[in-house]
Design a protein around this motif. Sequence first.
Motif, PDB file in Angstrom:
ATOM      1  N   GLU A 298       0.775  -1.106   0.378  1.00  0.00           N
ATOM      2  CA  GLU A 298      -0.001   0.050   0.272  1.00  0.00           C
ATOM      3  C   GLU A 298       0.700   0.597   0.435  1.00  0.00           C
ATOM      4  N   ILE A 299       1.864   1.203   0.867  1.00  0.00           N
ATOM      5  CA  ILE A 299       2.445   2.588   1.008  1.00  0.00           C
ATOM      6  C   ILE A 299       3.378   2.885  -0.244  1.00  0.00           C
ATOM      7  N   ARG A 300       4.101   1.530  -0.853  1.00  0.00           N
ATOM      8  CA  ARG A 300       4.759   2.266  -2.208  1.00  0.00           C
ATOM      9  C   ARG A 300       3.455   2.500  -3.252  1.00  0.00           C
ATOM     10  N   SER A 301       2.556   1.369  -3.341  1.00  0.00           N
ATOM     11  CA  SER A 301       1.508   2.274  -4.905  1.00  0.00           C
ATOM     12  C   SER A 301       1.100   3.564  -3.927  1.00  0.00           C
ATOM     13  N   ASN A 302       0.405   3.955  -2.948  1.00  0.00           N
ATOM     14  CA  ASN A 302       0.370   5.413  -2.845  1.00  0.00           C
ATOM     15  C   ASN A 302       1.276   6.206  -3.200  1.00  0.00           C
ATOM     16  N   VAL A 303       2.649   5.830  -3.020  1.00  0.00           N
ATOM     17  CA  VAL A 303       3.988   7.014  -3.400  1.00  0.00           C
ATOM     18  C   VAL A 303       4.207   6.735  -5.224  1.00  0.00           C
ATOM     19  N   GLU A 304       3.822   5.450  -5.667  1.00  0.00           N
ATOM     20  CA  GLU A 304       4.085   5.559  -6.677  1.00  0.00           C
ATOM     21  C   GLU A 304       3.005   6.347  -7.798  1.00  0.00           C
ATOM     22  N   GLY A 305       1.290   6.880  -7.199  1.00  0.00           N
ATOM     23  CA  GLY A 305       0.636   7.273  -7.379  1.00  0.00           C
ATOM     24  C   GLY A 305       0.945   9.000  -7.060  1.00  0.00           C
ATOM     25  N   MET A 306       1.455   9.285  -6.515  1.00  0.00           N
ATOM     26  CA  MET A 306       1.758  10.206  -5.574  1.00  0.00           C
ATOM     27  C   MET A 306       3.123  11.470  -6.967  1.00  0.00           C
ATOM     28  N   THR A 307       2.679  12.440  -6.489  1.00  0.00           N
ATOM     29  CA  THR A 307       3.445  14.277  -6.967  1.00  0.00           C
ATOM     30  C   THR A 307       4.137  13.079  -6.357  1.00  0.00           C
ATOM     31  N   GLU A 308       5.646  14.138  -6.396  1.00  0.00           N
ATOM     32  CA  GLU A 308       6.730  14.339  -5.394  1.00  0.00           C
ATOM     33  C   GLU A 308       6.271  15.351  -3.862  1.00  0.00           C
ATOM     34  N   ALA A 309       5.920  16.453  -4.755  1.00  0.00           N
ATOM     35  CA  ALA A 309       4.508  17.021  -3.142  1.00  0.00           C
ATOM     36  C   ALA A 309       4.369  16.176  -2.434  1.00  0.00           C
ATOM     37  N   GLN A 310       3.829  15.371  -3.124  1.00  0.00           N
ATOM     38  CA  GLN A 310       2.838  14.669  -2.341  1.00  0.00           C
ATOM     39  C   GLN A 310       3.233  13.669  -1.276  1.00  0.00           C
TER      40      GLN A 310
ATOM     41  N   LYS B 172       6.542  13.512  -0.838  1.00  0.00           N
ATOM     42  CA  LYS B 172       7.208  13.866   0.200  1.00  0.00           C
ATOM     43  C   LYS B 172       6.480  14.488   1.639  1.00  0.00           C
ATOM     44  N   ALA B 173       5.355  15.188   1.924  1.00  0.00           N
ATOM     45  CA  ALA B 173       4.729  14.866   2.287  1.00  0.00           C
ATOM     46  C   ALA B 173       4.060  13.906   3.666  1.00  0.00           C
ATOM     47  N   TYR B 174       3.885  12.379   2.798  1.00  0.00           N
ATOM     48  CA  TYR B 174       3.352  11.501   3.089  1.00  0.00           C
ATOM     49  C   TYR B 174       4.877  10.756   3.179  1.00  0.00           C
ATOM     50  N   LEU B 175       5.992  10.269   3.492  1.00  0.00           N
ATOM     51  CA  LEU B 175       6.254   9.702   3.787  1.00  0.00           C
ATOM     52  C   LEU B 175       6.888  10.296   5.404  1.00  0.00           C
ATOM     53  N   PRO B 176       6.953  11.454   5.790  1.00  0.00           N
ATOM     54  CA  PRO B 176       7.114  11.150   7.433  1.00  0.00           C
ATOM     55  C   PRO B 176       6.194  11.421   7.897  1.00  0.00           C
ATOM     56  N   THR B 177       5.135  10.931   7.771  1.00  0.00           N
ATOM     57  CA  THR B 177       3.794  10.619   8.646  1.00  0.00           C
ATOM     58  C   THR B 177       3.824   9.215   8.673  1.00  0.00           C
TER      59      THR B 177
ATOM     60  N   ARG C 145       9.309  -0.612  13.815  1.00  0.00           N
ATOM     61  CA  ARG C 145       9.310   0.735  13.917  1.00  0.00           C
ATOM     62  C   ARG C 145       9.810   1.208  13.202  1.00  0.00           C
ATOM     63  N   ILE C 146       9.561   1.855  12.190  1.00  0.00           N
ATOM     64  CA  ILE C 146       9.624   2.978  10.930  1.00  0.00           C
ATOM     65  C   ILE C 146      10.241   3.990  11.813  1.00  0.00           C
ATOM     66  N   LYS C 147      11.527   4.290  11.682  1.00  0.00           N
ATOM     67  CA  LYS C 147      12.572   5.134  12.205  1.00  0.00           C
ATOM     68  C   LYS C 147      12.900   6.186  10.636  1.00  0.00           C
ATOM     69  N   SER C 148      12.977   6.006   9.344  1.00  0.00           N
ATOM     70  CA  SER C 148      12.974   6.548   8.441  1.00  0.00           C
ATOM     71  C   SER C 148      11.930   6.362   7.634  1.00  0.00           C
ATOM     72  N   VAL C 149      11.663   6.880   5.886  1.00  0.00           N
ATOM     73  CA  VAL C 149      11.829   6.658   5.128  1.00  0.00           C
ATOM     74  C   VAL C 149      11.771   7.676   4.330  1.00  0.00           C
ATOM     75  N   THR C 150      12.882   6.934   3.153  1.00  0.00           N
ATOM     76  CA  THR C 150      12.891   8.019   1.628  1.00  0.00           C
ATOM     77  C   THR C 150      12.710   6.524   0.292  1.00  0.00           C
ATOM     78  N   GLU C 151      12.907   8.221  -0.799  1.00  0.00           N
ATOM     79  CA  GLU C 151      12.161   8.350  -1.836  1.00  0.00           C
ATOM     80  C   GLU C 151      13.026   8.380  -2.333  1.00  0.00           C
ATOM     81  N   PHE C 152      13.915   6.912  -3.918  1.00  0.00           N
ATOM     82  CA  PHE C 152      14.584   7.432  -4.886  1.00  0.00           C
ATOM     83  C   PHE C 152      14.266   6.362  -6.212  1.00  0.00           C
TER      84      PHE C 152
END
Length: 196
Positions: free
Chosen positions: A89-101, A103-108, A172-179
């Motif tokens: 679900e996380i991967r699918s969300n990121v694939e369907g989002m713009t960069e701005a979206q 970048k706001a979603y991952l820290p949550t 526990r998720i410490k950090s999330v990145t996208e590349f």
Amino acid sequence: MTAEPKKKSKSLVLIIAGGLVLLCIVCGIFGVISSSTPEAKATSAARAIERATEAAKPTATPGPTNTPLPTKTPLPTSTPPLPAPPFAEIRSNVEGMTEAQWKAYLPTLEGMLVENWTGWVENVNVVGDKYELWVDMDSPDTLLSAQDVYFLIPNDIALELQKDERITFSGRIKSVTEFLGSVSLRLEDATLQREK
């Protein structure tokens, strides 16, 4: 005849006024004489000493007040971490989002709890004197796949894991990145179960 009563009334007024003045003078003299006697001076001095003694006495100081003992302040209770959505679900969300979206979603996602996710050992990397497990969330049969999740593991387990071994893990998720469209999660307080 009318002039004579006026003269008498003037002289009567002067006599009365003179008597009053004389009376005031006598009273003043008597007062000075009576205050200058040794008895009057002693009484006056005694009164002055009494007033000075009263002024020199310390005022009554209230005793200490009873101050209540401090109470322990309760520690704030932490709210339990929210469960993380499944990795797909996380991967699918990121694939369907713009960069701005994204970048706001991952820290949550940081601080969320990963519970019993299943993945495959991609590699065990040496980090100083510790070992970091790299987990691929896609099966080994998937083309063009890379590691998605990273976390530290105990030394004894690090030397036993096999590449492409299926594992279940939590943390526990410490950090999330996208590349380049790929999402990577770093976990802390992770636990690992090997599937036999």
